[in-house]
Scaffold this motif. Structure first.
Motif, PDB file in Angstrom:
ATOM      1  N   ASP A   1       0.869  -1.169   0.000  1.00 43.62           N
ATOM      2  CA  ASP A   1       0.000   0.000   0.000  1.00 43.62           C
ATOM      3  C   ASP A   1       0.906   1.219   0.000  1.00 43.62           C
ATOM      4  N   LYS A   2       0.853   1.955  -1.089  1.00 44.18           N
ATOM      5  CA  LYS A   2       1.738   3.100  -1.297  1.00 44.18           C
ATOM      6  C   LYS A   2       3.182   2.621  -1.237  1.00 44.18           C
ATOM      7  N   GLU A   3       3.961   3.120  -0.300  1.00 47.00           N
ATOM      8  CA  GLU A   3       5.379   2.762  -0.239  1.00 47.00           C
ATOM      9  C   GLU A   3       5.691   1.737   0.845  1.00 47.00           C
ATOM     10  N   LYS A   4       4.676   1.152   1.452  1.00 45.19           N
ATOM     11  CA  LYS A   4       4.911   0.201   2.527  1.00 45.19           C
ATOM     12  C   LYS A   4       4.471  -1.199   2.120  1.00 45.19           C
ATOM     13  N   LEU A   5       5.259  -2.178   2.561  1.00 45.20           N
ATOM     14  CA  LEU A   5       4.952  -3.588   2.356  1.00 45.20           C
ATOM     15  C   LEU A   5       4.469  -4.142   3.689  1.00 45.20           C
ATOM     16  N   TYR A   6       3.347  -4.828   3.661  1.00 44.94           N
ATOM     17  CA  TYR A   6       2.763  -5.418   4.859  1.00 44.94           C
ATOM     18  C   TYR A   6       2.775  -6.938   4.723  1.00 44.94           C
ATOM     19  N   ALA A   7       2.948  -7.599   5.855  1.00 40.98           N
ATOM     20  CA  ALA A   7       2.849  -9.051   5.886  1.00 40.98           C
ATOM     21  C   ALA A   7       2.142  -9.433   7.173  1.00 40.98           C
ATOM     22  N   GLU A   8       1.399 -10.519   7.083  1.00 38.52           N
ATOM     23  CA  GLU A   8       0.702 -11.034   8.252  1.00 38.52           C
ATOM     24  C   GLU A   8       0.871 -12.544   8.241  1.00 38.52           C
ATOM     25  N   VAL A   9       1.373 -13.091   9.339  1.00 40.06           N
ATOM     26  CA  VAL A   9       1.478 -14.539   9.483  1.00 40.06           C
ATOM     27  C   VAL A   9       0.548 -14.931  10.617  1.00 40.06           C
ATOM     28  N   SER A  10      -0.224 -16.016  10.415  1.00 39.16           N
ATOM     29  CA  SER A  10      -1.239 -16.331  11.415  1.00 39.16           C
ATOM     30  C   SER A  10      -1.621 -17.804  11.391  1.00 39.16           C
ATOM     31  N   ASN A  11      -2.275 -18.201  12.473  1.00 39.02           N
ATOM     32  CA  ASN A  11      -3.020 -19.445  12.531  1.00 39.02           C
ATOM     33  C   ASN A  11      -4.336 -19.105  13.211  1.00 39.02           C
ATOM     34  N   ASP A  12      -5.074 -20.086  13.690  1.00 44.60           N
ATOM     35  CA  ASP A  12      -6.380 -19.815  14.286  1.00 44.60           C
ATOM     36  C   ASP A  12      -6.282 -19.059  15.609  1.00 44.60           C
ATOM     37  N   ASN A  13      -5.131 -19.105  16.265  1.00 41.96           N
ATOM     38  CA  ASN A  13      -5.006 -18.537  17.609  1.00 41.96           C
ATOM     39  C   ASN A  13      -4.088 -17.335  17.732  1.00 41.96           C
ATOM     40  N   ALA A  14      -3.270 -17.073  16.737  1.00 38.82           N
ATOM     41  CA  ALA A  14      -2.281 -15.999  16.865  1.00 38.82           C
ATOM     42  C   ALA A  14      -2.018 -15.345  15.519  1.00 38.82           C
ATOM     43  N   LYS A  15      -1.527 -14.102  15.597  1.00 39.11           N
ATOM     44  CA  LYS A  15      -1.223 -13.345  14.387  1.00 39.11           C
ATOM     45  C   LYS A  15      -0.043 -12.420  14.683  1.00 39.11           C
ATOM     46  N   ILE A  16       0.866 -12.328  13.715  1.00 45.05           N
ATOM     47  CA  ILE A  16       1.980 -11.385  13.810  1.00 45.05           C
ATOM     48  C   ILE A  16       1.929 -10.503  12.572  1.00 45.05           C
ATOM     49  N   ASP A  17       1.965  -9.174  12.792  1.00 50.33           N
ATOM     50  CA  ASP A  17       1.935  -8.208  11.702  1.00 50.33           C
ATOM     51  C   ASP A  17       3.327  -7.638  11.462  1.00 50.33           C
ATOM     52  N   PHE A  18       3.646  -7.437  10.202  1.00 46.86           N
ATOM     53  CA  PHE A  18       4.913  -6.839   9.796  1.00 46.86           C
ATOM     54  C   PHE A  18       4.612  -5.631   8.923  1.00 46.86           C
ATOM     55  N   ILE A  19       5.339  -4.550   9.155  1.00 48.54           N
ATOM     56  CA  ILE A  19       5.245  -3.370   8.290  1.00 48.54           C
ATOM     57  C   ILE A  19       6.687  -3.049   7.867  1.00 48.54           C
ATOM     58  N   PHE A  20       6.905  -3.001   6.554  1.00 47.02           N
ATOM     59  CA  PHE A  20       8.236  -2.735   6.014  1.00 47.02           C
ATOM     60  C   PHE A  20       8.224  -1.462   5.175  1.00 47.02           C
ATOM     61  N   LYS A  21       9.375  -0.801   5.144  1.00 45.69           N
ATOM     62  CA  LYS A  21       9.571   0.269   4.172  1.00 45.69           C
ATOM     63  C   LYS A  21      10.749  -0.133   3.288  1.00 45.69           C
ATOM     64  N   ARG A  22      10.711   0.339   2.052  1.00 40.44           N
ATOM     65  CA  ARG A  22      11.770   0.016   1.090  1.00 40.44           C
ATOM     66  C   ARG A  22      13.045   0.780   1.453  1.00 40.44           C
ATOM     67  N   LEU A  23      14.165   0.074   1.426  1.00 35.53           N
ATOM     68  CA  LEU A  23      15.456   0.740   1.633  1.00 35.53           C
ATOM     69  C   LEU A  23      15.866   1.409   0.325  1.00 35.53           C
ATOM     70  N   LYS A  24      16.478   2.522   0.419  1.00 38.83           N
ATOM     71  CA  LYS A  24      16.906   3.266  -0.778  1.00 38.83           C
ATOM     72  C   LYS A  24      18.207   2.719  -1.311  1.00 38.83           C
TER      73      LYS A  24
END
Length: 143
Positions: free
Chosen positions: A120-143
């Motif tokens: 979304d725009k300049e950020k990369l998002y990732a989400e890893v999950s199962n039925d009980n837990a979720k971890i969110d990642f937010i990345f920005k591009r290195l120049k």
């Protein structure tokens, strides 16, 4: 004539559908740094044009986590292959894909069972999950 029209329509639908599902997610390509990281550590994810990736976390100068990633076709379907976390490579089959996102799953894996990436725009998002837990990642591009 009607049979030919129906066959042409079916072929067109199959061709369009195959094209969408066969493209690898180009939005991943680049070098990324995680913005929502744990204190005193930095996480990176790097993807090359061949869809080989490397994810790793540094705490000061020490590598505390590393995984090798690859998007590859297995039995005609795109998969995210993860090496270095489990004893054997773990495959996550693409279940949904757009120009700016994809979701892949492996219900047999303990954690995660689902991995989702989107840009979304300049950020990369990732989400890893199962039925009980979720971890969110937010990345920005290195120049």
């Amino acid at each position: 004539m009607r049979t030919l029209t129906i066959l042409s329509l079916i072929f067109l639908l199959i061709s369009c559908n195959s094209k969408v599902k066969s493209e690898k997610p180009k939005f991943l390509i680049g070098n990324w740094v995680r913005l929502n990281n744990a204190v005193n550590s930095t996480t990176f994810e790097n993807w090359d044009k061949d869809f080989n990736g490397l994810g790793y976390t540094l705490k000061e100068q020490d590598t505390t986590f590393q995984e090798i990633l690859k998007i590859e076709r297995v039995n005609g379907k795109l998969n995210l292959k993860v090496i270095g976390v489990n004893e054997n490579p773990t495959y996550f089959v693409f279940t949904n894909q757009t120009d700016t996102s994809f979701t892949c799953k492996n219900e047999k894996n303990e954690f995660p069972k689902k991995i989702k990436y989107w840009i979304d725009k300049e950020k990369l998002y990732a989400e890893v999950s199962n039925d009980n837990a979720k971890i969110d990642f937010i990345f920005k591009r290195l120049k």
